[in-house]
Design a protein around this motif. Structure first.
Motif, PDB file in Angstrom:
ATOM      1  N   ALA A  97       0.844  -1.279  -0.103  1.00 20.91           N
ATOM      2  CA  ALA A  97      -0.066   0.251  -0.083  1.00 20.91           C
ATOM      3  C   ALA A  97       0.984   1.440  -0.033  1.00 20.91           C
ATOM      4  O   ALA A  97       0.645   2.180  -0.777  1.00 20.91           O
ATOM      5  N   GLU A  98       1.902   1.276   0.663  1.00 27.46           N
ATOM      6  CA  GLU A  98       2.753   2.272   0.703  1.00 27.46           C
ATOM      7  C   GLU A  98       3.462   2.593  -0.699  1.00 27.46           C
ATOM      8  O   GLU A  98       3.571   3.643  -1.156  1.00 27.46           O
ATOM      9  N   GLN A  99       3.945   1.668  -1.182  1.00 28.64           N
ATOM     10  CA  GLN A  99       4.681   1.609  -2.662  1.00 28.64           C
ATOM     11  C   GLN A  99       3.642   2.156  -3.557  1.00 28.64           C
ATOM     12  O   GLN A  99       3.981   2.877  -4.526  1.00 28.64           O
ATOM     13  N   ALA A 100       2.171   1.708  -3.630  1.00 36.05           N
ATOM     14  CA  ALA A 100       1.466   2.044  -4.480  1.00 36.05           C
ATOM     15  C   ALA A 100       1.029   3.680  -4.159  1.00 36.05           C
ATOM     16  O   ALA A 100       0.819   4.464  -5.166  1.00 36.05           O
ATOM     17  N   GLU A 101       0.927   3.903  -2.838  1.00 38.55           N
ATOM     18  CA  GLU A 101       0.496   5.360  -2.759  1.00 38.55           C
ATOM     19  C   GLU A 101       1.648   6.268  -3.139  1.00 38.55           C
ATOM     20  O   GLU A 101       1.526   7.437  -3.566  1.00 38.55           O
ATOM     21  N   SER A 102       3.197   5.839  -2.748  1.00 41.00           N
ATOM     22  CA  SER A 102       4.193   6.463  -3.472  1.00 41.00           C
ATOM     23  C   SER A 102       4.123   6.890  -4.837  1.00 41.00           C
ATOM     24  O   SER A 102       4.368   7.790  -5.580  1.00 41.00           O
ATOM     25  N   LEU A 103       3.782   5.518  -5.541  1.00 40.99           N
ATOM     26  CA  LEU A 103       3.665   5.898  -7.170  1.00 40.99           C
ATOM     27  C   LEU A 103       2.473   6.693  -7.757  1.00 40.99           C
ATOM     28  O   LEU A 103       2.709   7.450  -8.638  1.00 40.99           O
ATOM     29  N   ARG A 104       1.432   6.804  -6.906  1.00 39.34           N
ATOM     30  CA  ARG A 104       0.509   7.702  -7.046  1.00 39.34           C
ATOM     31  C   ARG A 104       0.728   9.140  -6.665  1.00 39.34           C
ATOM     32  O   ARG A 104      -0.084  10.160  -6.912  1.00 39.34           O
ATOM     33  N   GLY A 105       1.789   9.417  -6.023  1.00 41.32           N
ATOM     34  CA  GLY A 105       2.310  10.602  -5.683  1.00 41.32           C
ATOM     35  C   GLY A 105       1.537  10.990  -4.400  1.00 41.32           C
ATOM     36  O   GLY A 105       1.133  12.125  -4.014  1.00 41.32           O
ATOM     37  N   GLY A 106       0.852   9.839  -3.630  1.00 46.01           N
ATOM     38  CA  GLY A 106       0.268  10.374  -2.385  1.00 46.01           C
ATOM     39  C   GLY A 106      -1.420  10.524  -2.556  1.00 46.01           C
ATOM     40  O   GLY A 106      -2.037  10.958  -1.684  1.00 46.01           O
ATOM     41  N   ILE A 107      -1.807  10.422  -3.705  1.00 47.23           N
ATOM     42  CA  ILE A 107      -2.848  10.884  -4.181  1.00 47.23           C
ATOM     43  C   ILE A 107      -4.005   9.465  -3.869  1.00 47.23           C
ATOM     44  O   ILE A 107      -3.877   8.645  -4.388  1.00 47.23           O
ATOM     45  N   VAL A 108      -4.944   9.760  -3.043  1.00 43.25           N
ATOM     46  CA  VAL A 108      -5.792   8.522  -2.721  1.00 43.25           C
ATOM     47  C   VAL A 108      -6.993   8.860  -3.548  1.00 43.25           C
ATOM     48  O   VAL A 108      -7.836   9.840  -3.278  1.00 43.25           O
TER      49      VAL A 108
END
Length: 64
Positions: A50-61
């Motif tokens: 989840a941290e990696q995915a959020e980092s790839l999205r630039g923290g945009i949820v």
């Protein structure tokens, strides 16, 4: 019982997974049972994804 890893197609937010980890291990002085420890390890792996995915999205949820 071996815990089932979460569906890899959907990633829960890291904050949600982190809260589940915190609820699982309320007192760090207490040792986890083997079953609880296995669940903890699955959650930590999920939190990492989840941290990696959020980092790839630039923290945009994404909104629900």
């Amino acid at each position: 019982m071996i815990p089932t890893p979460p569906d890899r197609g959907r990633v829960r937010p890291a904050a949600v997974v982190n809260e589940e980890i915190r609820q699982l291990w309320l007192d760090p002085r207490v040792r986890l049972s083997p079953e609880t420890r296995a669940r903890y390890e699955v959650l930590v792996a999920e939190w990492t994804r989840a941290e990696q995915a959020e980092s790839l999205r630039g923290g945009i949820v994404e909104a629900a």
